[in-house]
Design a protein around this motif. Structure first.
Motif, PDB file in Angstrom:
ATOM      1  N   THR A  35      15.012  16.938  12.059  1.00  8.83           N
ATOM      2  CA  THR A  35      16.252  16.413  12.616  1.00  8.83           C
ATOM      3  C   THR A  35      16.420  14.964  12.181  1.00  8.83           C
ATOM      4  O   THR A  35      15.439  14.253  11.971  1.00  8.83           O
ATOM      5  CB  THR A  35      16.257  16.497  14.153  1.00  8.83           C
ATOM      6  OG1 THR A  35      15.166  15.741  14.648  1.00  8.83           O
ATOM      7  CG2 THR A  35      16.156  17.933  14.629  1.00  8.83           C
ATOM      8  N   PRO A  36      17.680  14.498  12.046  1.00 10.29           N
ATOM      9  CA  PRO A  36      17.885  13.108  11.615  1.00 10.29           C
ATOM     10  C   PRO A  36      17.371  12.128  12.673  1.00 10.29           C
ATOM     11  O   PRO A  36      17.316  12.455  13.853  1.00 10.29           O
ATOM     12  CB  PRO A  36      19.401  13.003  11.453  1.00 10.29           C
ATOM     13  CG  PRO A  36      19.974  14.136  12.223  1.00 10.29           C
ATOM     14  CD  PRO A  36      18.927  15.206  12.269  1.00 10.29           C
ATOM     15  N   PRO A  37      16.987  10.924  12.242  1.00  3.45           N
ATOM     16  CA  PRO A  37      16.460   9.950  13.198  1.00  3.45           C
ATOM     17  C   PRO A  37      17.543   9.534  14.196  1.00  3.45           C
ATOM     18  O   PRO A  37      18.728   9.509  13.858  1.00  3.45           O
ATOM     19  CB  PRO A  37      16.034   8.770  12.321  1.00  3.45           C
ATOM     20  CG  PRO A  37      16.760   8.931  11.048  1.00  3.45           C
ATOM     21  CD  PRO A  37      17.038  10.394  10.886  1.00  3.45           C
ATOM     22  N   PRO A  38      17.142   9.196  15.414  1.00  4.68           N
ATOM     23  CA  PRO A  38      18.131   8.764  16.408  1.00  4.68           C
ATOM     24  C   PRO A  38      18.713   7.409  16.036  1.00  4.68           C
ATOM     25  O   PRO A  38      18.084   6.633  15.321  1.00  4.68           O
ATOM     26  CB  PRO A  38      17.323   8.691  17.704  1.00  4.68           C
ATOM     27  CG  PRO A  38      15.929   8.482  17.259  1.00  4.68           C
ATOM     28  CD  PRO A  38      15.799   9.179  15.935  1.00  4.68           C
ATOM     29  N   PRO A  39      19.907   7.108  16.540  1.00  6.37           N
ATOM     30  CA  PRO A  39      20.495   5.794  16.229  1.00  6.37           C
ATOM     31  C   PRO A  39      19.674   4.674  16.876  1.00  6.37           C
ATOM     32  O   PRO A  39      19.067   4.875  17.927  1.00  6.37           O
ATOM     33  CB  PRO A  39      21.895   5.872  16.838  1.00  6.37           C
ATOM     34  CG  PRO A  39      21.819   6.947  17.856  1.00  6.37           C
ATOM     35  CD  PRO A  39      20.764   7.906  17.396  1.00  6.37           C
ATOM     36  N   PRO A  40      19.645   3.502  16.244  1.00  6.86           N
ATOM     37  CA  PRO A  40      18.865   2.401  16.813  1.00  6.86           C
ATOM     38  C   PRO A  40      19.442   1.933  18.150  1.00  6.86           C
ATOM     39  O   PRO A  40      20.632   2.085  18.416  1.00  6.86           O
ATOM     40  CB  PRO A  40      18.959   1.297  15.758  1.00  6.86           C
ATOM     41  CG  PRO A  40      20.074   1.674  14.868  1.00  6.86           C
ATOM     42  CD  PRO A  40      20.284   3.150  14.990  1.00  6.86           C
ATOM     43  N   ARG A  67      15.183   0.439   8.606  1.00  4.03           N
ATOM     44  CA  ARG A  67      14.015   0.624   7.739  1.00  4.03           C
ATOM     45  C   ARG A  67      12.852   1.250   8.514  1.00  4.03           C
ATOM     46  O   ARG A  67      12.174   2.160   8.029  1.00  4.03           O
ATOM     47  CB  ARG A  67      13.609  -0.730   7.156  1.00  4.03           C
ATOM     48  CG  ARG A  67      12.784  -0.631   5.912  1.00  4.03           C
ATOM     49  CD  ARG A  67      12.506  -1.983   5.251  1.00  4.03           C
ATOM     50  NE  ARG A  67      13.629  -2.900   5.287  1.00  4.03           N
ATOM     51  CZ  ARG A  67      13.633  -4.074   5.928  1.00  4.03           C
ATOM     52  NH1 ARG A  67      12.566  -4.491   6.585  1.00  4.03           N
ATOM     53  NH2 ARG A  67      14.686  -4.868   5.913  1.00  4.03           N
ATOM     54  N   VAL A  68      12.627   0.771   9.719  1.00  3.79           N
ATOM     55  CA  VAL A  68      11.537   1.302  10.546  1.00  3.79           C
ATOM     56  C   VAL A  68      11.800   2.759  10.905  1.00  3.79           C
ATOM     57  O   VAL A  68      10.893   3.605  10.859  1.00  3.79           O
ATOM     58  CB  VAL A  68      11.356   0.442  11.819  1.00  3.79           C
ATOM     59  CG1 VAL A  68      10.464   1.138  12.826  1.00  3.79           C
ATOM     60  CG2 VAL A  68      10.796  -0.922  11.457  1.00  3.79           C
ATOM     61  N   LEU A  69      13.028   3.078  11.265  1.00  3.76           N
ATOM     62  CA  LEU A  69      13.354   4.463  11.620  1.00  3.76           C
ATOM     63  C   LEU A  69      13.179   5.410  10.431  1.00  3.76           C
ATOM     64  O   LEU A  69      12.659   6.520  10.583  1.00  3.76           O
ATOM     65  CB  LEU A  69      14.786   4.558  12.154  1.00  3.76           C
ATOM     66  CG  LEU A  69      14.981   4.076  13.581  1.00  3.76           C
ATOM     67  CD1 LEU A  69      16.455   4.068  13.942  1.00  3.76           C
ATOM     68  CD2 LEU A  69      14.204   4.951  14.539  1.00  3.76           C
ATOM     69  N   ILE A  70      13.589   4.976   9.277  1.00  3.63           N
ATOM     70  CA  ILE A  70      13.415   5.811   8.083  1.00  3.63           C
ATOM     71  C   ILE A  70      11.932   6.025   7.803  1.00  3.63           C
ATOM     72  O   ILE A  70      11.487   7.143   7.510  1.00  3.63           O
ATOM     73  CB  ILE A  70      14.137   5.181   6.867  1.00  3.63           C
ATOM     74  CG1 ILE A  70      15.648   5.290   7.057  1.00  3.63           C
ATOM     75  CG2 ILE A  70      13.704   5.845   5.576  1.00  3.63           C
ATOM     76  CD1 ILE A  70      16.457   4.503   6.045  1.00  3.63           C
ATOM     77  N   GLU A  71      11.148   4.963   7.934  1.00  2.00           N
ATOM     78  CA  GLU A  71       9.704   5.067   7.706  1.00  2.00           C
ATOM     79  C   GLU A  71       9.050   5.994   8.729  1.00  2.00           C
ATOM     80  O   GLU A  71       8.222   6.840   8.381  1.00  2.00           O
ATOM     81  CB  GLU A  71       9.085   3.680   7.775  1.00  2.00           C
ATOM     82  CG  GLU A  71       7.624   3.631   7.422  1.00  2.00           C
ATOM     83  CD  GLU A  71       7.090   2.210   7.470  1.00  2.00           C
ATOM     84  OE1 GLU A  71       5.993   2.021   8.013  1.00  2.00           O
ATOM     85  OE2 GLU A  71       7.777   1.295   6.980  1.00  2.00           O
ATOM     86  N   LEU A  72       9.417   5.862   9.993  1.00  2.00           N
ATOM     87  CA  LEU A  72       8.855   6.723  11.037  1.00  2.00           C
ATOM     88  C   LEU A  72       9.251   8.179  10.835  1.00  2.00           C
ATOM     89  O   LEU A  72       8.437   9.093  11.029  1.00  2.00           O
ATOM     90  CB  LEU A  72       9.301   6.242  12.419  1.00  2.00           C
ATOM     91  CG  LEU A  72       8.682   4.946  12.913  1.00  2.00           C
ATOM     92  CD1 LEU A  72       9.331   4.514  14.224  1.00  2.00           C
ATOM     93  CD2 LEU A  72       7.187   5.089  13.070  1.00  2.00           C
ATOM     94  N   SER A  73      10.484   8.398  10.451  1.00  2.00           N
ATOM     95  CA  SER A  73      10.941   9.766  10.201  1.00  2.00           C
ATOM     96  C   SER A  73      10.171  10.394   9.046  1.00  2.00           C
ATOM     97  O   SER A  73       9.760  11.555   9.116  1.00  2.00           O
ATOM     98  CB  SER A  73      12.440   9.758   9.901  1.00  2.00           C
ATOM     99  OG  SER A  73      12.888  11.040   9.599  1.00  2.00           O
TER     100      SER A  73
END
Length: 122
Positions: A35-40, A67-73
């Protein structure tokens, strides 16, 4: 000698019974990770600064969060793939061990029958 003691300590019946559930759980985890990452989250900005400073701060924070969300995903997807691969390998290993156990039991029965036959024959 340590290998048989180590192998005897493993609850093979539980492991064999649990393998399909582990595989299904890893598949669910992998599907959930796609699933896509949640919005910040919203960020509070200091109102005492100038407009340009606030906008620059906001842009920096948003880009950092993105950047952090993309990396975590990415890490989560990789972890889910790894868990699924390990679960599949575990299922294959337990199936192979089950086959070897059956072959060993059959060999033991055959050997016992042969020894009994030879003893009774004399």
């Amino acid at each position: 000698m340590p290998a048989p003691v180590w192998l005897a300590a493993i609850p093979w019946a539980v492991l064999i019974e649990s393998a399909p559930r582990i595989l299904e759980a890893s598949r669910k985890l992998f599907r959930r990770a796609q699933t896509p990452p949640p919005p910040p989250a919203e960020i509070e900005i200091n109102p005492s600064g100038s407009t340009e400073e606030r906008i620059a701060t906001l842009e920096t924070l948003v880009e950092d969060n993105r950047r952090v969300l993309i990396e975590l995903s990415t890490r989560q997807e990789e972890s889910a793939r790894l868990i699924e691969a390990l679960a599949q390998q575990n299922a294959q290993l337990t199936l192979r061990l089950r086959r070897q156990y059956r072959a060993l039991v059959l060999l033991g029965v055959t050997l016992a029958a042969t020894v009994l036959y030879l003893l009774l024959r004399n």
